[in-house]
Each structure stands twice: as C-alpha cells, then as structure tokens.
Design a protein around this motif. Structure first.
Motif, PDB file in Angstrom:
ATOM      1  N   ARG A  97       0.824  -1.215   0.000  1.00  0.00           N
ATOM      2  CA  ARG A  97       0.000   0.000   0.000  1.00  0.00           C
ATOM      3  C   ARG A  97       0.854   1.260   0.000  1.00  0.00           C
ATOM      4  NH1 ARG A  97      -0.682   4.264   1.980  1.00  0.00           N
ATOM      5  NH2 ARG A  97       1.028   3.714   3.390  1.00  0.00           N
ATOM      6  N   ARG A  98       0.696   2.078  -0.995  1.00  0.00           N
ATOM      7  CA  ARG A  98       1.308   3.400  -1.048  1.00  0.00           C
ATOM      8  C   ARG A  98       0.232   4.400  -1.435  1.00  0.00           C
ATOM      9  NH1 ARG A  98       6.674   4.329  -1.700  1.00  0.00           N
ATOM     10  NH2 ARG A  98       5.904   6.377  -1.043  1.00  0.00           N
ATOM     11  N   SER A  99       0.446   5.646  -1.150  1.00  0.00           N
ATOM     12  CA  SER A  99      -0.518   6.668  -1.565  1.00  0.00           C
ATOM     13  C   SER A  99      -0.335   6.937  -3.047  1.00  0.00           C
ATOM     14  CB  SER A  99      -0.302   7.950  -0.765  1.00  0.00           C
ATOM     15  OG  SER A  99      -0.629   7.729   0.581  1.00  0.00           O
TER      16      SER A  99
ATOM     17  N   ARG B 258      -1.761   8.843  -6.427  1.00  0.00           N
ATOM     18  CA  ARG B 258      -2.577  10.016  -6.760  1.00  0.00           C
ATOM     19  C   ARG B 258      -2.764  10.168  -8.262  1.00  0.00           C
ATOM     20  NH1 ARG B 258       0.939  11.232  -2.626  1.00  0.00           N
ATOM     21  NH2 ARG B 258      -0.031  11.735  -0.608  1.00  0.00           N
TER      22      ARG B 258
ATOM     23  N   LYS C 122     -10.980  21.117  -0.401  1.00  0.00           N
ATOM     24  CA  LYS C 122      -9.964  21.962   0.258  1.00  0.00           C
ATOM     25  C   LYS C 122      -8.976  22.403  -0.799  1.00  0.00           C
ATOM     26  CE  LYS C 122      -7.093  18.089   1.878  1.00  0.00           C
ATOM     27  NZ  LYS C 122      -6.351  17.555   3.015  1.00  0.00           N
TER      28      LYS C 122
ATOM     29  N   ALA D 187      -4.109  19.308  -1.943  1.00  0.00           N
ATOM     30  CA  ALA D 187      -4.001  17.870  -1.697  1.00  0.00           C
ATOM     31  C   ALA D 187      -5.331  17.120  -1.802  1.00  0.00           C
ATOM     32  CB  ALA D 187      -3.351  17.612  -0.329  1.00  0.00           C
TER      33      ALA D 187
ATOM     34  N   PHE E 139      -6.403  15.551  -6.805  1.00  0.00           N
ATOM     35  CA  PHE E 139      -6.214  14.267  -7.498  1.00  0.00           C
ATOM     36  C   PHE E 139      -7.505  13.444  -7.545  1.00  0.00           C
ATOM     37  CE2 PHE E 139      -5.563  12.970  -3.117  1.00  0.00           C
ATOM     38  CZ  PHE E 139      -6.204  11.741  -3.085  1.00  0.00           C
TER      39      PHE E 139
ATOM     40  N   CYS F  99      -5.770   6.788  -2.043  1.00  0.00           N
ATOM     41  CA  CYS F  99      -5.101   7.814  -1.232  1.00  0.00           C
ATOM     42  C   CYS F  99      -6.143   8.485  -0.337  1.00  0.00           C
ATOM     43  CB  CYS F  99      -4.414   8.858  -2.106  1.00  0.00           C
ATOM     44  SG  CYS F  99      -3.391  10.028  -1.163  1.00  0.00           S
ATOM     45  N   TRP F 100      -5.747   8.798   0.864  1.00  0.00           N
ATOM     46  CA  TRP F 100      -6.572   9.452   1.883  1.00  0.00           C
ATOM     47  C   TRP F 100      -6.597  10.951   1.617  1.00  0.00           C
ATOM     48  CZ3 TRP F 100      -7.024   7.115   7.287  1.00  0.00           C
ATOM     49  CH2 TRP F 100      -7.586   8.000   8.217  1.00  0.00           C
ATOM     50  N   VAL F 101      -7.743  11.573   1.705  1.00  0.00           N
ATOM     51  CA  VAL F 101      -7.843  13.046   1.706  1.00  0.00           C
ATOM     52  C   VAL F 101      -8.392  13.462   3.065  1.00  0.00           C
ATOM     53  CG1 VAL F 101      -8.928  15.072   0.679  1.00  0.00           C
ATOM     54  CG2 VAL F 101      -8.240  13.155  -0.789  1.00  0.00           C
ATOM     55  N   GLN F 102      -7.582  14.173   3.814  1.00  0.00           N
ATOM     56  CA  GLN F 102      -7.997  14.623   5.140  1.00  0.00           C
ATOM     57  C   GLN F 102      -9.038  15.729   5.009  1.00  0.00           C
ATOM     58  OE1 GLN F 102      -7.218  13.311   7.989  1.00  0.00           O
ATOM     59  NE2 GLN F 102      -8.225  14.817   9.295  1.00  0.00           N
TER      60      GLN F 102
ATOM     61  N   HIS G  89       8.040   1.051   0.961  1.00  0.00           N
ATOM     62  CA  HIS G  89       9.141   1.641   1.733  1.00  0.00           C
ATOM     63  C   HIS G  89      10.087   0.516   2.137  1.00  0.00           C
ATOM     64  CE1 HIS G  89       7.021   5.463   1.966  1.00  0.00           C
ATOM     65  NE2 HIS G  89       5.943   4.843   2.429  1.00  0.00           N
TER      66      HIS G  89
HETATM   67  C1  LIG Z   1      -4.487  10.811   8.342  1.00  0.00           C
HETATM   68  C2  LIG Z   1      -3.923  10.984   6.950  1.00  0.00           C
HETATM   69  C3  LIG Z   1      -4.246  12.114   6.233  1.00  0.00           C
HETATM   70  C4  LIG Z   1      -3.769  12.267   4.927  1.00  0.00           C
HETATM   71  N1  LIG Z   1      -4.193  13.339   4.194  1.00  0.00           N
HETATM   72  C5  LIG Z   1      -3.826  13.435   2.885  1.00  0.00           C
HETATM   73  C6  LIG Z   1      -4.378  14.461   2.048  1.00  0.00           C
HETATM   74  O1  LIG Z   1      -5.211  15.269   2.461  1.00  0.00           O
HETATM   75  N2  LIG Z   1      -3.993  14.484   0.749  1.00  0.00           N
HETATM   76  C7  LIG Z   1      -3.077  13.601   0.237  1.00  0.00           C
HETATM   77  O2  LIG Z   1      -2.767  13.699  -0.955  1.00  0.00           O
HETATM   78  N3  LIG Z   1      -2.519  12.628   1.006  1.00  0.00           N
HETATM   79  C8  LIG Z   1      -2.897  12.512   2.302  1.00  0.00           C
HETATM   80  N4  LIG Z   1      -2.409  11.487   3.081  1.00  0.00           N
HETATM   81  C9  LIG Z   1      -1.407  10.555   2.532  1.00  0.00           C
HETATM   82  C10 LIG Z   1      -0.030  10.774   3.215  1.00  0.00           C
HETATM   83  O3  LIG Z   1       0.528  11.952   2.703  1.00  0.00           O
HETATM   84  C11 LIG Z   1       0.846   9.538   2.928  1.00  0.00           C
HETATM   85  O4  LIG Z   1       0.254   8.414   3.522  1.00  0.00           O
HETATM   86  C12 LIG Z   1       2.254   9.701   3.491  1.00  0.00           C
HETATM   87  O5  LIG Z   1       2.942  10.727   2.833  1.00  0.00           O
HETATM   88  C13 LIG Z   1       3.082   8.410   3.344  1.00  0.00           C
HETATM   89  O6  LIG Z   1       3.128   7.963   2.001  1.00  0.00           O
HETATM   90  P1  LIG Z   1       2.594   6.516   1.602  1.00  0.00           P
HETATM   91  O7  LIG Z   1       1.115   6.455   1.939  1.00  0.00           O
HETATM   92  O8  LIG Z   1       2.830   6.375   0.123  1.00  0.00           O
HETATM   93  O9  LIG Z   1       3.343   5.494   2.397  1.00  0.00           O
HETATM   94  C14 LIG Z   1      -2.895  11.298   4.361  1.00  0.00           C
HETATM   95  C15 LIG Z   1      -2.578  10.146   5.119  1.00  0.00           C
HETATM   96  C16 LIG Z   1      -3.095   9.982   6.364  1.00  0.00           C
HETATM   97  C17 LIG Z   1      -2.780   8.705   7.121  1.00  0.00           C
END
Ligand SMILES: Cc1cc2nc3c(=O)[nH]c(=O)nc-3n(C[C@H](O)[C@H](O)[C@H](O)COP(=O)(O)O)c2cc1C
Length: 172
Positions: free
Chosen positions: A9-11, A13, A62, A65, A68, A111-114, A158
């Motif tokens: 799992r990676r983020s 976008r 927002k 970020a 995407f 990918c998570w968007v907060q 990672h």
């Molecule tokens: C609680 C949380 C909030 C996050 N919010 C955002 C966000 O708003 N936009 C975004 O592009 N990525 C967001 N991310 C992704 C993180 O930036 C990403 O998980 C982190 O940089 C590590 O990279 P990886 O997921 O590829 O391991 C969020 C991740 C978490 C866990």
C-alpha cells in the motif's frame, strides 16, 4: 500476509480512466461495514460516489491535496454522527485504513484526503462543504475521503531499513 499488504500500500494520486467493477465496489462496501466500532455503535456513514460531477466537487473540498480526486473513479466519503459515539474519529479511521488495504488487495490504488479540521475557504470548513454537497445528516462530521481507482503510477514499498524504527520502544 498483512505485512505484504501493508508494504504494497502506497498513496497513489494518479489513476487511469477505467471505472471500477461493481463486484469491487460491493466488496469495498462490505469491508467498510465489517470493521469494528467502539461498543458496536457504528457511528459512521460511507458515501460511495462514482458520479464524476460530484467527484469533481469533492476534489474542491480543500485548496490543497484533494485535486487528485478528479481522476478517481470512486471516492468514499467517510463521515460520522458525532453525537452517537465519543470515539467517532477512531471508528472512522479504522474503516478508512481497512478500505485502503482492501483496495490494495484488489490491486487497486488509493489515497486518503484529510477533511476533518481542514478549511474549505476562509468561512467554511471542508467538512461543512462536503456535508452540504452530500446532504449529510445534522451532527455528521466528515473525517476523510478515500480516493480509489486503477493506478497510473507505480510506487515501491518503503524499504524495511527506512522504516521509523526509532518509534519502537523496547521493554522486552
Ligand atoms: C491521516 C492521513 C491524512 C492524509 N491526508 C492526505 C491528504 O489530504 N492528501 C493527500 O494527498 N494525502 C494525504 N495522506 C497521505 C499521506 O501523505 C501519505 O500516507 C504519506 O505521505 C506516506 O506515504 P505513503 O502512503 O505512500 O506510504 C494522508 C494520510 C493519512 C494517514
């Protein structure tokens, strides 16, 4: 193995234009509501959004970020009734990461968007903006949006030696 899934799992976008199959969407819906919640109160709600016009409005939740999301064929908006449980943030976050891991298992990307605690603009919170878009019930706060789709970029796990091992405290 969970470790393999977590490593994969990676983020992501960047997504292809391919839609998600209904079997994938149904699978993710079941995952969302199978997660545990404190006292079994299930304070959350999951809005599964595939309508592109609605997704493009979510992408404006927002200023940074979130853009995407425009590329995602599926956005899962996770909100919770803040009056139903005092640990709605924990409950919602558990569901969010389970959805991300389930997507990974299906060879999808996410990918998570907060949204919680983030502003939409000077006068509106991102949560209120999304709530009014989706007509969410009163007392609902939006925690996050998980964008899901087919990956158009590749990221390696990672490396084990690069993990933050200094955050492990050993009393063994
Ligand atoms: C609680 C949380 C909030 C996050 N919010 C955002 C966000 O708003 N936009 C975004 O592009 N990525 C967001 N991310 C992704 C993180 O930036 C990403 O998980 C982190 O940089 C590590 O990279 P990886 O997921 O590829 O391991 C969020 C991740 C978490 C866990």
């Amino acid at each position: 193995m969970l470790l393999d899934l977590l490593s994969k799992r990676r983020s992501i976008r960047q997504f292809t234009a391919a839609p998600l199959g209904s079997e994938h969407i149904d699978h993710l819906k079941e995952i969302a509501i199978r997660v545990p919640t404190s006292r079994g109160l299930n304070p959350w709600q999951f809005n599964f959004v595939t309508q592109s016009d609605l997704i493009s409005k979510l992408a404006q939740a927002k200023p940074h970020a979130a853009a995407f999301l425009n590329q995602c064929p599926l956005a899962v908006v996770i909100s919770a009734d803040t009056c139903r449980s005092d640990v709605w943030i924990e409950d919602s976050s558990i569901a969010a990461i389970c959805l991300q891991l389930a997507a990974t298992e299906l060879d999808l990307a996410s990918c998570w968007v907060q949204i919680r605690l983030r502003p939409h603009d000077e006068t509106t919170t991102a949560s209120d903006y999304v709530s009014s878009l989706l007509n969410l019930d009163e007392h609902h706060q939006v925690v996050a949006i998980i964008g899901i789709g087919h990956p158009a970029e590749e990221k390696q796990p990672h490396l084990k030696q690069d993990l933050p091992w200094n955050h492990i405290v050993d009393f063994t």
